[in-house]
Enzyme design. Structure first.
Site, PDB file in Angstrom:
ATOM      1  N   GLY A  20       0.826  -1.206   0.000  1.00 27.35           N
ATOM      2  CA  GLY A  20       0.000   0.000   0.000  1.00 27.35           C
ATOM      3  C   GLY A  20       0.860   1.256   0.000  1.00 27.35           C
ATOM      4  O   GLY A  20       0.588   2.225  -0.688  1.00 27.35           O
ATOM      5  N   ARG A  24       7.328   1.890   1.138  1.00 27.54           N
ATOM      6  CA  ARG A  24       7.650   0.452   1.234  1.00 27.54           C
ATOM      7  C   ARG A  24       8.004  -0.103  -0.154  1.00 27.54           C
ATOM      8  O   ARG A  24       8.857  -0.974  -0.273  1.00 27.54           O
ATOM      9  CB  ARG A  24       6.483  -0.314   1.841  1.00 27.54           C
ATOM     10  CG  ARG A  24       6.885  -1.728   2.159  1.00 27.54           C
ATOM     11  CD  ARG A  24       6.187  -2.304   3.365  1.00 27.54           C
ATOM     12  NE  ARG A  24       6.541  -1.630   4.581  1.00 27.54           N
ATOM     13  CZ  ARG A  24       5.674  -1.274   5.526  1.00 27.54           C
ATOM     14  NH1 ARG A  24       4.403  -1.512   5.369  1.00 27.54           N
ATOM     15  NH2 ARG A  24       6.092  -0.686   6.623  1.00 27.54           N
ATOM     16  N   ARG A  43       1.566  11.120  -8.468  1.00 29.99           N
ATOM     17  CA  ARG A  43       0.912  11.159  -7.152  1.00 29.99           C
ATOM     18  C   ARG A  43       1.772  10.552  -6.045  1.00 29.99           C
ATOM     19  O   ARG A  43       1.250  10.104  -5.015  1.00 29.99           O
ATOM     20  CB  ARG A  43      -0.440  10.425  -7.180  1.00 29.99           C
ATOM     21  CG  ARG A  43      -1.485  11.169  -7.974  1.00 29.99           C
ATOM     22  CD  ARG A  43      -2.772  10.389  -8.101  1.00 29.99           C
ATOM     23  NE  ARG A  43      -3.714  11.147  -8.886  1.00 29.99           N
ATOM     24  CZ  ARG A  43      -4.793  11.752  -8.389  1.00 29.99           C
ATOM     25  NH1 ARG A  43      -5.067  11.678  -7.112  1.00 29.99           N
ATOM     26  NH2 ARG A  43      -5.595  12.428  -9.183  1.00 29.99           N
ATOM     27  N   ARG A  87      -0.029  -8.855  -3.388  1.00 32.50           N
ATOM     28  CA  ARG A  87      -0.073  -7.792  -2.382  1.00 32.50           C
ATOM     29  C   ARG A  87       0.830  -8.163  -1.209  1.00 32.50           C
ATOM     30  O   ARG A  87       0.827  -9.317  -0.756  1.00 32.50           O
ATOM     31  CB  ARG A  87      -1.516  -7.591  -1.907  1.00 32.50           C
ATOM     32  CG  ARG A  87      -1.642  -6.803  -0.642  1.00 32.50           C
ATOM     33  CD  ARG A  87      -3.017  -6.218  -0.413  1.00 32.50           C
ATOM     34  NE  ARG A  87      -3.247  -5.925   0.988  1.00 32.50           N
ATOM     35  CZ  ARG A  87      -2.657  -4.936   1.676  1.00 32.50           C
ATOM     36  NH1 ARG A  87      -1.784  -4.145   1.078  1.00 32.50           N
ATOM     37  NH2 ARG A  87      -2.936  -4.755   2.937  1.00 32.50           N
ATOM     38  N   SER A  90       0.215  -4.829   5.572  1.00 30.27           N
ATOM     39  CA  SER A  90       0.039  -5.077   7.006  1.00 30.27           C
ATOM     40  C   SER A  90      -1.435  -5.354   7.292  1.00 30.27           C
ATOM     41  O   SER A  90      -2.312  -5.041   6.482  1.00 30.27           O
ATOM     42  CB  SER A  90       0.535  -3.879   7.808  1.00 30.27           C
ATOM     43  OG  SER A  90      -0.172  -2.741   7.395  1.00 30.27           O
ATOM     44  N   ASP A 204      -0.745  -5.056  14.113  1.00 32.27           N
ATOM     45  CA  ASP A 204      -1.455  -4.647  15.327  1.00 32.27           C
ATOM     46  C   ASP A 204      -2.545  -5.670  15.633  1.00 32.27           C
ATOM     47  O   ASP A 204      -2.873  -6.498  14.777  1.00 32.27           O
ATOM     48  CB  ASP A 204      -2.066  -3.248  15.154  1.00 32.27           C
ATOM     49  CG  ASP A 204      -2.989  -3.163  13.958  1.00 32.27           C
ATOM     50  OD1 ASP A 204      -2.482  -3.068  12.820  1.00 32.27           O
ATOM     51  OD2 ASP A 204      -4.212  -3.212  14.148  1.00 32.27           O
ATOM     52  N   ARG A 217       9.687  -3.854  12.565  1.00 33.94           N
ATOM     53  CA  ARG A 217       8.897  -3.943  11.328  1.00 33.94           C
ATOM     54  C   ARG A 217       9.695  -4.470  10.153  1.00 33.94           C
ATOM     55  O   ARG A 217       9.217  -5.300   9.401  1.00 33.94           O
ATOM     56  CB  ARG A 217       8.304  -2.596  10.967  1.00 33.94           C
ATOM     57  CG  ARG A 217       7.044  -2.419  11.720  1.00 33.94           C
ATOM     58  CD  ARG A 217       6.205  -1.302  11.250  1.00 33.94           C
ATOM     59  NE  ARG A 217       5.293  -1.027  12.368  1.00 33.94           N
ATOM     60  CZ  ARG A 217       4.683   0.093  12.588  1.00 33.94           C
ATOM     61  NH1 ARG A 217       4.821   1.067  11.755  1.00 33.94           N
ATOM     62  NH2 ARG A 217       3.901   0.241  13.617  1.00 33.94           N
TER      63      ARG A 217
HETATM   64  N1  ADE Z   1      -3.851  -2.686   8.392  1.00 34.60           N
HETATM   65  C1  ADE Z   1      -3.083  -2.873   9.476  1.00 34.60           C
HETATM   66  N2  ADE Z   1      -3.799  -2.806  10.593  1.00 34.60           N
HETATM   67  C2  ADE Z   1      -5.077  -2.548  10.192  1.00 34.60           C
HETATM   68  C3  ADE Z   1      -6.269  -2.353  10.871  1.00 34.60           C
HETATM   69  N3  ADE Z   1      -6.298  -2.404  12.208  1.00 34.60           N
HETATM   70  N4  ADE Z   1      -7.384  -2.100  10.157  1.00 34.60           N
HETATM   71  C4  ADE Z   1      -7.326  -2.033   8.824  1.00 34.60           C
HETATM   72  N5  ADE Z   1      -6.223  -2.214   8.115  1.00 34.60           N
HETATM   73  C5  ADE Z   1      -5.106  -2.471   8.798  1.00 34.60           C
END
Ligand code: ADE
Length: 232
Positions: A20, A24, A43, A87, A90, A204, A217
């Site tokens: 994304g 990265r 962009r 893809r 994260s 997360d 990371r």
């Molecule tokens: N990518 C990484 N963490 C995320 C989350 N909590 N919600 C949506 N996309 C994410």
């Protein structure tokens, strides 16, 4: 040039990694590719081509969410002839036993996005990974002792939900984690008969609230990129 990508014909490989985050994409090109060159900065959505173990490969940032990702997927496929879109991104864990740093290989993607509902007249299309890419990713992870989970992921249109427990209904049905692009990627790949796969790293947890510290990371993202590159 296509509407959002300034590459010349032939500058983009058939296999394209898609993070994304544009930075990265830059990091992947600088860390993993040989002879990398920048083919897109429109962009700030960087795209690079280079080689990996002698094979031509590209990395194109997709931005966040299905609408942005599908702009790039569409142009890569229809204007530049991409055949494999992988893809690398994260995700937030929905499961207590799926911890930050772990890798998820997405077999399928559920979604709250409306983009398929209109297309299929309110019936459900099941966006599914390409079997060959999926098996290659699994084989590489197993052979290299990379801990991973494979299963259903959730592609959300909403990062900040009103209800922090919204995720529980999906978790109950075994959905592993949330991200924001895979359902769109798998659907457009099916439409154009190209191969797609999402390899994700848990950054997360919606269950415990923990976040992957910035210093950890790079290492965990490296494992994900290695798996992705093994499928090309
Ligand atoms: N990518 C990484 N963490 C995320 C989350 N909590 N919600 C949506 N996309 C994410």
């Amino acid at each position: 040039m296509s509407v959002h990508i300034q590459a010349k014909k032939g500058e983009i490989a058939e296999a394209v990694l898609m993070p994304g985050d544009p930075l990265r994409a830059k990091w992947i090109a600088e860390t993993f590719f040989e002879d990398a060159f920048l083919y897109n900065s429109v962009r700030g959505m960087y795209g690079y081509t280079g080689t990996y173990k002698g094979k031509k490969v590209s990395v194109q940032a997709s931005g966040m969410g299905i609408p942005s990702a599908l702009i790039y997927c569409n142009e890569l496929i229809t204007d530049y002839g991409a055949k494999k879109l992988i893809r690398v991104g994260s995700a937030g864990s929905y499961q207590k036993n799926l911890k930050v740093n772990e890798v998820v290989i997405a077999m399928a993607a559920s979604s709250n996005s409306g983009f398929n509902r209109a297309k299929f007249s309110h019936a459900d299309f099941a966006p599914t990974a390409d079997f060959e890419l999926f098996m290659k990713a699994v084989k590489y992870a197993e052979e290299n002792q990379i801990k991973f989970r494979a299963g259903n992921v959730f592609s959300s249109d909403v990062f900040y939900e009103d209800d922090p427990l919204e995720y529980e209904k999906w978790a109950k049905y075994g959905v592993l984690c949330v991200e924001m692009e895979t359902a769109g990627l798998y659907t457009i790949a099916a439409r154009h008969k190209v191969q797609a796969l999402s390899v994700l790293t848990i950054s997360d947890s919606l269950v415990t609230g923990e976040h992957l510290p910035a210093k950890d990371r790079e290492q965990s993202f490296s494992r994900m990129v290695e798996i992705a590159l093994a499928t090309i």
